[in-house]
Scaffold this motif. Structure first.
Motif, PDB file in Angstrom:
ATOM      1  N   VAL A  96       0.835  -1.195   0.000  1.00  0.00           N
ATOM      2  CA  VAL A  96       0.000   0.000   0.000  1.00  0.00           C
ATOM      3  C   VAL A  96       0.871   1.246   0.000  1.00  0.00           C
ATOM      4  CG1 VAL A  96      -1.762   1.297   1.251  1.00  0.00           C
ATOM      5  CG2 VAL A  96      -1.861  -1.209   1.183  1.00  0.00           C
ATOM      6  N   GLY A  99       2.670   1.639  -3.424  1.00  0.00           N
ATOM      7  CA  GLY A  99       1.813   2.212  -4.454  1.00  0.00           C
ATOM      8  C   GLY A  99       1.585   3.701  -4.250  1.00  0.00           C
ATOM      9  N   TRP A 103       2.999   6.843  -6.588  1.00  0.00           N
ATOM     10  CA  TRP A 103       2.040   7.794  -7.142  1.00  0.00           C
ATOM     11  C   TRP A 103       2.397   9.230  -6.736  1.00  0.00           C
ATOM     12  CZ3 TRP A 103      -3.941   7.576  -5.868  1.00  0.00           C
ATOM     13  CH2 TRP A 103      -4.619   8.494  -6.689  1.00  0.00           C
ATOM     14  N   ARG A 109       0.716   6.206 -11.182  1.00  0.00           N
ATOM     15  CA  ARG A 109      -0.558   5.834 -10.565  1.00  0.00           C
ATOM     16  C   ARG A 109      -0.832   4.345 -10.760  1.00  0.00           C
ATOM     17  NH1 ARG A 109      -6.343   8.951 -11.467  1.00  0.00           N
ATOM     18  NH2 ARG A 109      -7.550   7.694  -9.987  1.00  0.00           N
ATOM     19  N   PRO A 110      -1.064   3.607  -9.681  1.00  0.00           N
ATOM     20  CA  PRO A 110      -1.340   2.169  -9.820  1.00  0.00           C
ATOM     21  C   PRO A 110      -2.624   1.919 -10.617  1.00  0.00           C
ATOM     22  CG  PRO A 110      -0.817   2.745  -7.543  1.00  0.00           C
ATOM     23  CD  PRO A 110      -1.033   4.026  -8.280  1.00  0.00           C
ATOM     24  N   TRP A 114      -4.289  -3.586 -10.153  1.00  0.00           N
ATOM     25  CA  TRP A 114      -3.315  -3.676  -9.055  1.00  0.00           C
ATOM     26  C   TRP A 114      -4.007  -3.387  -7.723  1.00  0.00           C
ATOM     27  CZ3 TRP A 114      -1.971  -0.193  -5.311  1.00  0.00           C
ATOM     28  CH2 TRP A 114      -0.874  -0.534  -4.506  1.00  0.00           C
ATOM     29  N   SER A 115      -4.841  -2.346  -7.689  1.00  0.00           N
ATOM     30  CA  SER A 115      -5.509  -1.968  -6.440  1.00  0.00           C
ATOM     31  C   SER A 115      -6.391  -3.095  -5.929  1.00  0.00           C
ATOM     32  CB  SER A 115      -6.341  -0.698  -6.657  1.00  0.00           C
ATOM     33  OG  SER A 115      -5.525   0.377  -7.069  1.00  0.00           O
ATOM     34  N   THR A 118      -4.185  -6.187  -4.945  1.00  0.00           N
ATOM     35  CA  THR A 118      -3.418  -5.928  -3.723  1.00  0.00           C
ATOM     36  C   THR A 118      -4.319  -5.968  -2.496  1.00  0.00           C
ATOM     37  OG1 THR A 118      -1.782  -4.595  -4.916  1.00  0.00           O
ATOM     38  CG2 THR A 118      -1.953  -4.247  -2.541  1.00  0.00           C
ATOM     39  N   THR A 119      -5.506  -5.404  -2.611  1.00  0.00           N
ATOM     40  CA  THR A 119      -6.467  -5.467  -1.501  1.00  0.00           C
ATOM     41  C   THR A 119      -6.794  -6.924  -1.159  1.00  0.00           C
ATOM     42  OG1 THR A 119      -7.444  -3.342  -2.143  1.00  0.00           O
ATOM     43  CG2 THR A 119      -8.766  -4.788  -0.731  1.00  0.00           C
ATOM     44  N   THR A 237       3.605  -6.124  -4.224  1.00  0.00           N
ATOM     45  CA  THR A 237       2.493  -7.051  -4.049  1.00  0.00           C
ATOM     46  C   THR A 237       2.942  -8.492  -4.245  1.00  0.00           C
ATOM     47  OG1 THR A 237       0.926  -5.363  -4.788  1.00  0.00           O
ATOM     48  CG2 THR A 237       0.165  -7.642  -4.825  1.00  0.00           C
TER      49      THR A 237
END
Length: 286
Positions: A96, A99, A103, A109-110, A114-115, A118-119, A237
């Motif tokens: 986190v 990323g 940014w 910017r991811p 990816w977001s 990764t979550t 990640t």
């Protein structure tokens, strides 16, 4: 899988063996971490000896401080929260922060994929560790979590710093040599302060050499190679494969038992890592 992500996953696999190898050593955890970093950092510096001068930049020297500080924050965290909570916060927050720093500092910017991945990976990591049921919270949990978050931020900082230097054309070996060679110099007094008598035992020495040369020097050699072609947020990640490997080794080598929650976490983590490692779809112009 492309060579870059493969190298990063290879590094994470080696990192994941560190916990099992560390159980073979009879030493204080801080002394063990210092010895691992001194040996591994010295090896990385020697590997890139002819190129180190070209990579002596203020940003990388500050990154070396971050590498050393990460070790201290991580062990301060787990001493207050227990291994489970400290590990999941430090390791899980790393991607986190990576990323976000990519940014904010470099306008990278991811992607939405990816977001989401990764979550899911962080959720899988949390389930994996929570299923072990060995977290022991005490009155110092809050300060321990803050130390763990600081560790995640420090990891993100030196990862982003290394990736930035490599993307600008510096040799990856030289970048890792400066980061970890500098950190080794910082941690050498800590090792001497803790004492080195425990290294005279053959089993301890063998395990520490593996930790230093295998899980630090060779692992970060691979990680540096991976950063040549892998976005640093993606690499962070993919590095979440580390707790998965550690858990599997616990089952296979140490005879530990995984609860259903941990098994589900492993599955979620595996799916997330494959999703991140796959190439982004290219937009075809018409």
């Amino acid at each position: 899988m492309r060579n870059g992500p493969s190298a990063v996953v290879g590094a994470a696999v080696l990192w994941g063996t560190a916990g099992t190898a560390g159980l073979l050593v009879s030493a204080d955890s801080v002394a063990l971490a210092a010895a691992r970093l001194v040996i591994g950092g010295a090896a990385l510096a020697l590997l890139a000896a002819s190129e180190l001068r070209s990579a002596l930049r203020p940003s990388l020297l500050l990154g070396a401080v971050a590498v050393a500080a990460y070790q201290l924050c991580f062990f301060a965290a787990i001493s207050r929260t227990g291994v489970a909570i400290g590990s999941v916060v430090a390791i899980g927050s790393g991607p986190v922060f990576t990323g976000l720093l990519s940014w904010l500092l470099h306008s990278q910017r991811p992607s939405a994929r990816w977001s989401a991945a990764t979550t899911a990976a962080i959720a899988g990591c949390a389930a994996l560790i929570a299923g072990g049921g060995d977290a022991q919270a005490g009155g110092q949990v809050l300060s321990g979590i803050l130390f763990a978050l600081a560790g995640g931020l420090l990891y993100a900082y030196y990862a982003v710093t290394a990736a930035r230097a490599i993307s600008r054309g510096l040799p990856s070996n030289a970048v890792m040599g400066v980061l970890f060679g500098g950190a080794a110099a910082i941690m050498l007094p800590v090792l001497l302060w803790q004492g080195v008598d425990w290294l005279t035992t053959p089993a301890n020495l063998a395990a520490v050499l593996y930790l230093g040369l295998g899980t630090t020097a060779f692992a970060y050699f691979l990680y540096g190679r991976g950063l040549r072609t892998t976005p640093v947020a993606t690499a962070a990640t993919l590095a979440l494969a580390e707790p998965a490997v550690a858990a599997l080794l616990g089952v296979v080598v140490l005879g530990e038992h995984l609860a259903l929650l941990s098994i589900l976490g492993l599955a979620l983590l595996a799916i997330s890592l494959v999703t991140v490692a796959l190439p982004e779809p290219r937009t075809v112009s018409r």
